[in-house]
Design an enzyme around this catalytic site. Structure first.
Site, PDB file in Angstrom:
ATOM      1  CE  LYS A 166      29.314  27.937  44.422  1.00  0.00           C
ATOM      2  NZ  LYS A 166      28.065  28.277  45.111  1.00  0.00           N
ATOM      3  CG  ASP A 194      27.872  30.787  47.454  1.00  0.00           C
ATOM      4  OD1 ASP A 194      27.465  30.553  48.606  1.00  0.00           O
ATOM      5  OD2 ASP A 194      27.224  30.505  46.428  1.00  0.00           O
ATOM      6  CD  GLU A 220      25.734  33.703  47.029  1.00  0.00           C
ATOM      7  OE1 GLU A 220      26.230  34.650  46.378  1.00  0.00           O
ATOM      8  OE2 GLU A 220      25.187  32.726  46.484  1.00  0.00           O
ATOM      9  CD  GLU A 246      21.871  29.957  46.949  1.00  0.00           C
ATOM     10  OE1 GLU A 246      22.792  30.775  46.859  1.00  0.00           O
ATOM     11  OE2 GLU A 246      21.911  28.828  46.445  1.00  0.00           O
ATOM     12  CG  ASP A 269      16.575  30.717  42.041  1.00  0.00           C
ATOM     13  OD1 ASP A 269      17.724  30.350  41.772  1.00  0.00           O
ATOM     14  OD2 ASP A 269      15.626  30.611  41.232  1.00  0.00           O
ATOM     15  CG  HIS A 296      20.575  31.716  43.554  1.00  0.00           C
ATOM     16  ND1 HIS A 296      19.797  30.651  43.128  1.00  0.00           N
ATOM     17  CD2 HIS A 296      21.821  31.219  43.736  1.00  0.00           C
ATOM     18  CE1 HIS A 296      20.547  29.560  43.066  1.00  0.00           C
ATOM     19  NE2 HIS A 296      21.777  29.869  43.429  1.00  0.00           N
ATOM     20  CD  GLU A 329      24.652  32.967  41.083  1.00  0.00           C
ATOM     21  OE1 GLU A 329      23.575  33.161  41.675  1.00  0.00           O
ATOM     22  OE2 GLU A 329      25.578  32.253  41.540  1.00  0.00           O
TER      23      GLU A 329
HETATM   24 CA    CA Z   1      24.915  30.590  46.212  1.00  0.00          CA
END
Ligand code: CA
Length: 375
Positions: A166, A194, A220, A246, A269, A296, A329
């Protein structure tokens, strides 16, 4: 033909021992909305919706009046009817998330009736296992750098060959985070970042340029999903591939993303963009546009299973003697019923997760666990 007898949304919730945060908010609990569909012949299928669970429950309860008594195998017709029925109020978001869970449950029913795994019905098996990347590295309270280094080593020790951290906490902080993790893993694993759309294109490009030399697999959601031009600017300015999607929905949303070459990698997603029916269409469009597809995933064993079946069917793009394969993922954050909600085990070994082969999704819901967490 077998008629649908019931459609039941189940909302599950659990409070976390250790809350974690990302660039947008903090998670102190995990919640999901699972969809159970039963036919008059007693076949039961399960799906999962990604989104605000309590709201989704109400929407599914409204939608079910259309489905009950209908042929469970007319999956595409049900999708189109529900979309058209609610189109004026929700071409994106909750309406589509609700349809997604219903669609996945219908595919599970379909597979169980035909005694075939869903991926065979979706077009067949390109791969029997898929490389998984660890999604984690959410800052918790305490020494963030120490925690990131510990987590990176832990994923390496567990066998992961790829991981995603992250960012979105400020360019200088992000730089330290990326440097720390790359320092621990060296070239033993792929590394992606991301930002959860925390930046505008100016900050995103500043960060991207600063970390390009760390060999980043993809960047991302550098900017908000609505900022199409911002995505395009990031793509032009950086050598790091740009990923996103996503927060995008249906073939209609991805038509525009793909036609505008907004990203290098789309990440619909499966549990919110329209379910397996819609993902198959989006996959065909991505293939036609030469854009990579990596779904995702942020769900329980039901959502993970749906993703694994989809991943089995995504075509190589292009096919060659050494093609690039899509990845799963695999969320590694605390989620007490992620795995226990199903009887089967979804696990990563030497970096790979096996595609389920049992009929339907190949995921059997554990009723005790369902009762324990249902609200
Ligand atoms: Ca993400």
């Amino acid at each position: 033909m077998s008629k649908i007898k019931s459609v039941t949304p189940h909302v599950l919730n659990v409070d976390l021992k250790q809350p974690f945060s990302f660039s947008q908010w903090e998670y102190s609990s995990r919640m999901t909305c699972l969809i159970e569909i039963e036919t008059v012949d007693g076949v039961v299928g399960w799906g999962e919706c990604y989104g605000p669970s309590q709201m989704l429950k109400h929407i599914v309860n409204e939608m079910k009046s259309y489905l009950i008594g209908e042929d469970c195998m007319d999956i595409q017709r049900h999708w189109e009817y529900l979309y058209n029925r609610y189109r004026d109020y929700g071409q994106k978001g909750l309406i589509i998330e609700a349809i997604s869970g219903i669609d996945i449950a219908l595919w599970d029913v379909f597979g169980k009736i035909l005694n075939q795994p869903v991926h065979k019905l979706l077009g067949g098996t390109f791969r029997t296992e898929v490389k998984a990347y660890a999604t984690g590295f959410y800052p918790v309270k305490g020494d963030a750098i120490k925690q990131l280094a510990y987590e990176a080593q832990k994923y390496l020790d567990e066998g992961f060959l790829a991981m995603k951290i992250k960012v979105g906490f400020g360019v200088d902080i992000d730089y330290e985070y990326v440097k720390t993790v790359r320092g621990v893993i060296g070239d033993k694993a792929e590394l992606m970042i991301d930002a959860n759309h925390a930046y505008d294109s100016i900050e995103a490009i500043k960060l991207g340029r600063k970390i390009e030399h760390f060999n980043i697999g993809w960047f991302e959601e550098p900017v908000p999903p609505e900022d199409i031009k911002g995505y395009q600017e990031c793509r032009r300015a950086l050598t790091i591939p740009i990923a996103g999607g996503e927060c995008e929905f249906t073939r209609f949303g991805f038509r525009d993303i793909l036609a505008n070459r907004t990203v290098d990698i789309i990440q619909p997603d499966t549990c919110s963009t329209g379910g397996l029916s819609e993902c198959r269409k989006i996959s065909a469009m991505a293939n036609a546009h030469g854009v990579r597809y990596n779904p995702h995933a942020w769900g329980t064993g039901i959502g993970l299973s749906a993703n694994l079946h989809l991943l089995a069917t995504l075509p190589h793009n292009p096919l060659s003697s050494n093609p690039v394969n899509p990845m799963l993922e695999f969320d590694q954050t605390e989620y007490p019923f992620r795995h226990s909600i199903i009887e089967e085990t979804i696990e990563q070994k030497n970096g790979y997760v096996q595609i389920p082969t049992a009929p339907g999704l190949g995921a059997t819901v554990n009723r005790k666990v369902l009762e324990q967490y249902e609200i």
